[in-house]
Design an enzyme around this catalytic site. Structure first.
Site, PDB file in Angstrom:
ATOM      1  N   PRO A   2       0.834  -1.216   0.000  1.00 39.43           N
ATOM      2  CA  PRO A   2       0.000   0.000   0.000  1.00 39.43           C
ATOM      3  C   PRO A   2       0.866   1.263   0.000  1.00 39.43           C
ATOM      4  O   PRO A   2       1.863   1.333   0.690  1.00 39.43           O
ATOM      5  CB  PRO A   2      -0.766  -0.101   1.328  1.00 39.43           C
ATOM      6  CG  PRO A   2      -0.596  -1.498   1.796  1.00 39.43           C
ATOM      7  CD  PRO A   2       0.680  -2.001   1.214  1.00 39.43           C
ATOM      8  N   GLU A   3       0.476   2.247  -0.804  1.00 39.84           N
ATOM      9  CA  GLU A   3       1.128   3.553  -0.758  1.00 39.84           C
ATOM     10  C   GLU A   3       0.191   4.515  -0.020  1.00 39.84           C
ATOM     11  O   GLU A   3      -0.902   4.138   0.402  1.00 39.84           O
ATOM     12  CB  GLU A   3       1.479   4.014  -2.174  1.00 39.84           C
ATOM     13  CG  GLU A   3       2.389   2.977  -2.870  1.00 39.84           C
ATOM     14  CD  GLU A   3       3.193   3.505  -4.049  1.00 39.84           C
ATOM     15  OE1 GLU A   3       3.360   4.718  -4.182  1.00 39.84           O
ATOM     16  OE2 GLU A   3       3.680   2.661  -4.829  1.00 39.84           O
ATOM     17  N   LYS A  52       2.097   6.384   5.334  1.00 36.88           N
ATOM     18  CA  LYS A  52       1.557   5.028   5.394  1.00 36.88           C
ATOM     19  C   LYS A  52       1.054   4.672   6.794  1.00 36.88           C
ATOM     20  O   LYS A  52       0.769   3.513   7.071  1.00 36.88           O
ATOM     21  CB  LYS A  52       2.629   4.041   4.932  1.00 36.88           C
ATOM     22  CG  LYS A  52       3.055   4.299   3.479  1.00 36.88           C
ATOM     23  CD  LYS A  52       4.197   3.413   3.056  1.00 36.88           C
ATOM     24  CE  LYS A  52       4.663   3.807   1.655  1.00 36.88           C
ATOM     25  NZ  LYS A  52       5.815   2.997   1.217  1.00 36.88           N
ATOM     26  N   ARG A 264      13.965  -1.506  -3.678  1.00 44.03           N
ATOM     27  CA  ARG A 264      12.832  -1.804  -4.557  1.00 44.03           C
ATOM     28  C   ARG A 264      13.268  -1.542  -5.994  1.00 44.03           C
ATOM     29  O   ARG A 264      14.162  -0.732  -6.242  1.00 44.03           O
ATOM     30  CB  ARG A 264      11.631  -0.915  -4.216  1.00 44.03           C
ATOM     31  CG  ARG A 264      11.171  -0.988  -2.762  1.00 44.03           C
ATOM     32  CD  ARG A 264      10.452  -2.284  -2.415  1.00 44.03           C
ATOM     33  NE  ARG A 264       9.261  -2.465  -3.225  1.00 44.03           N
ATOM     34  CZ  ARG A 264       8.099  -1.869  -2.991  1.00 44.03           C
ATOM     35  NH1 ARG A 264       7.982  -1.047  -1.982  1.00 44.03           N
ATOM     36  NH2 ARG A 264       7.057  -2.092  -3.778  1.00 44.03           N
TER      37      ARG A 264
END
Ligand code: ZN
Length: 276
Positions: A2-3, A52, A264
């Site tokens: 989730p962002e 977040k 990432r």
């Protein structure tokens, strides 16, 4: 993963379902039983997000905060409850919030804890500005311009900027035509302002649609639909570079590059993204 837009959407939906009334808190799985007992029966004052992190303020004799971070795999689903409080539990539900009309189930979070308002303030203090929450990105710029790390790494650092994850990182750098490896110290102020303004434009569309939208025709389509209060139906392709390794750049045809930055995979176009 989730962002930030996901957490802001959850906060909005929790507010709509629960704010201003008492709610039942439980932990069907059991791991949050003690925390749920502290909140049970309290009035939900407000749900809010910063990056977040999600905070649900509950007034139960004293102000207590449910603090949630979904981590990599967590989900928080909010639904109308057709079972009137007797909704069956599916899977490992860490925390459940219920009233007579709605039920919200939290599964697999990295953080699920009851904290004090002082604890919440400490979490906010560690986070950079959030484009969905803060009008100006000046505090983030102060960190960026002093850092030799790449802008691709800095955008993922929640202490610099809160809420941006890998998809928005890759896509806003493409939209700004920025070389992702540009050190913060070499990034131009106007480029930063453009990135910040773009996030301020794109993230609310993510909150509204629960999807990350970055292609100009889709951005315009959604902005038009939202202005008219209409439903949005998106066409299939939904990114410039994210997860398009080796495929032709939508603008210039160069195969999209991929490499690891800040843990990432960063995707970018080596031809379009040369700016600073
Ligand atoms: Zn290109």
């Amino acid at each position: 993963m989730p962002e930030g837009h996901t957490l802001h959407r959850i906060a909005r939906d929790l507010d709509a379902a629960f704010a201003g009334a008492p709610a039942r808190f439980s932990s069907p799985q059991g791991r949050f039983a003690d925390g749920a007992a502290l909140l049970d029966g309290g009035e939900v004052v407000e749900a809010r997000a910063h990056g977040k992190h999600l905070f649900v303020e509950v007034d139960s004799h004293e102000t207590r905060i449910l603090h949630v971070h979904l981590g990599l795999i967590g989900t928080f689903t909010i639904d109308a409850d057709p079972y009137a409080g007797e909704r069956p539990v599916v899977g490992m539900v860490r925390a459940r919030i219920e009233n007579d009309a709605h039920v919200a189930d939290l599964r697999g979070p990295m953080t699920c804890a009851v904290i004090t308002p002082e604890d919440e303030a400490a979490v906010h203090a560690k986070l950079g500005p959030d484009p969905l929450r803060d009008v100006t990105g000046d505090r983030a710029w102060e960190r960026v311009t002093r850092s030799k790390k790449s802008i691709a790494a800095l955008l993922m650092d929640q202490a610099v900027l809160a809420g941006v994850g890998n998809v928005y990182r890759c896509e806003v750098l493409f939209r700004a035509g920025v070389d992702p490896m540009t050190p913060g110290t070499r990034l131009r102020r106007e480029t930063w302002d453009e990135i910040w303004a773009d996030l301020r434009r794109l993230l609310p569309l993510g909150v509204a649609t629960s999807r990350i939208v970055t292609l100009p025709e889709q951005v315009e389509q959604i902005e038009t639909a939202l202005a008219k209060g209409e439903e949005v139906y998106l066409t299939e392709r939904d990114s410039f570079v994210y997860k398009r390794t080796g495929e032709p750049c939508l603008v210039c045809g160069t195969p999209v590059s991929a490499t690891d930055v800040a843990g990432r995979t960063l995707y970018w176009c080596a031809t379009c993204q040369t700016g600073r």
